[in-house]
Scaffold this active site. Structure first.
Site, mmCIF file in Angstrom:
data_model
loop_
_atom_site.group_PDB
_atom_site.id
_atom_site.type_symbol
_atom_site.label_atom_id
_atom_site.label_comp_id
_atom_site.label_asym_id
_atom_site.label_seq_id
_atom_site.Cartn_x
_atom_site.Cartn_y
_atom_site.Cartn_z
ATOM 1 N N HIS A 16 65.146 50.482 24.379
ATOM 2 C CA HIS A 16 66.488 50.010 24.760
ATOM 3 C C HIS A 16 66.573 48.491 24.609
ATOM 4 C CE1 HIS A 16 66.432 53.631 27.715
ATOM 5 N NE2 HIS A 16 67.301 53.933 26.773
ATOM 6 N N LYS A 40 71.447 64.926 33.223
ATOM 7 C CA LYS A 40 70.098 64.458 33.547
ATOM 8 C C LYS A 40 69.942 64.217 35.038
ATOM 9 C CE LYS A 40 69.341 61.863 29.218
ATOM 10 N NZ LYS A 40 69.322 60.493 28.680
ATOM 11 N N ARG A 89 67.279 57.573 17.367
ATOM 12 C CA ARG A 89 65.837 57.633 17.141
ATOM 13 C C ARG A 89 65.550 58.607 15.996
ATOM 14 N NH1 ARG A 89 64.808 58.861 23.329
ATOM 15 N NH2 ARG A 89 66.530 60.172 22.689
ATOM 16 N N SER A 127 63.070 57.545 28.134
ATOM 17 C CA SER A 127 62.834 57.296 29.562
ATOM 18 C C SER A 127 62.183 58.526 30.209
ATOM 19 C CB SER A 127 64.149 56.996 30.277
ATOM 20 O OG SER A 127 64.774 55.888 29.697
HETATM 21 O O1 PNS Z 1 71.284 57.252 27.963
HETATM 22 P P1 PNS Z 1 72.134 58.487 27.913
HETATM 23 O O2 PNS Z 1 71.763 59.420 29.056
HETATM 24 O O3 PNS Z 1 72.094 59.177 26.589
HETATM 25 O O4 PNS Z 1 73.650 57.977 28.160
HETATM 26 C C1 PNS Z 1 74.722 58.893 28.182
HETATM 27 C C2 PNS Z 1 75.999 58.230 28.731
HETATM 28 C C3 PNS Z 1 75.784 57.709 30.153
HETATM 29 C C4 PNS Z 1 76.399 57.079 27.818
HETATM 30 C C5 PNS Z 1 77.116 59.334 28.707
HETATM 31 O O5 PNS Z 1 76.728 60.419 29.489
HETATM 32 C C6 PNS Z 1 78.460 58.799 29.184
HETATM 33 O O6 PNS Z 1 79.169 58.167 28.436
HETATM 34 N N1 PNS Z 1 78.795 59.066 30.467
HETATM 35 C C7 PNS Z 1 80.032 58.601 31.058
HETATM 36 C C8 PNS Z 1 81.032 59.757 31.162
HETATM 37 C C9 PNS Z 1 81.688 60.033 29.820
HETATM 38 O O7 PNS Z 1 82.439 59.234 29.276
HETATM 39 N N2 PNS Z 1 81.399 61.227 29.285
HETATM 40 C C10 PNS Z 1 81.964 61.707 28.041
HETATM 41 C C11 PNS Z 1 81.122 61.333 26.858
HETATM 42 S S1 PNS Z 1 81.824 62.083 25.425
#
Ligand code: PNS
Length: 160
Positions: A16, A40, A89, A127
């Site tokens: 990150h 998660k 990745r 992570s």
């Molecule tokens: O590091 P991650 O877990 O891949 O991050 C995912 C994250 C937090 C960016 C995604 O879950 C997110 O955007 N959450 C906020 C809620 C949202 O907008 N969800 C719709 C995504 S299409």
């Protein structure tokens, strides 16, 4: 131009950090935005994650660390931004990332998701795996900064 780099960062890894540093060279401002991924289970609270990242990036002039609840597109709009950065990745990331970027564009047509390809040595880093390796007593010094390693050890003592 402002770029939003969202993620769960539970906790932040060297992978990150590499993406953040590369972005900070290309954009006027990068906002590292910690949020909840409903799929998660998290080890650290949002506040803990924000504090850990802030501590690492304290000297970076054009990087802000923040958190948000709700939709990423709403947060992005509120910040006056229209660029979302995500790291890619392996090919296995692609399907989920493509789906997310398409939903986000559907919800906010002006938004663009830009993907940065993870450096080779970080292409397998996550992570979740870092936490698992630490849980079983493995060495994670190559994957996270020392301050994060300490926080993971402390967390493990209390049970992940
Ligand atoms: O590091 P991650 O877990 O891949 O991050 C995912 C994250 C937090 C960016 C995604 O879950 C997110 O955007 N959450 C906020 C809620 C949202 O907008 N969800 C719709 C995504 S299409």
């Amino acid at each position: 131009m402002i770029a939003i780099y969202p993620g769960s960062f539970d906790p932040i890894t060297n992978g990150h950090l590499d993406i953040i540093e590369r972005c900070a060279k290309k954009f006027d401002k990068v906002i590292v935005a910690v949020s909840v991924n409903l799929n998660k289970k998290s080890a650290f609270t949002i506040e803990e994650r924000v504090d850990m990242i802030r501590e690492l990036l304290v000297d970076s002039e054009n990087i802000e660390v923040d958190s948000f609840q709700g939709l990423l597109v709403d947060y992005t709009k509120n910040k006056g931004a229209d660029v979302i950065i995500r790291g890619l990745r392996a090919v296995s990331d692609y399907e989920y990332e493509m789906q997310m970027s398409m939903y986000n564009k559907e919800l906010y047509p002006d938004i663009e998701t830009l993907f940065l390809v993870a450096r080779g040595n970080y292409s397998y880093l996550s992570s979740s795996i870092v936490k698992e390796v630490a849980y079983y007593g493995g060495d994670i010094t190559r994957f996270v900064p020392p301050s994060i390693e300490e926080k993971i050890s402390a967390k493990l003592k209390g049970g992940l």
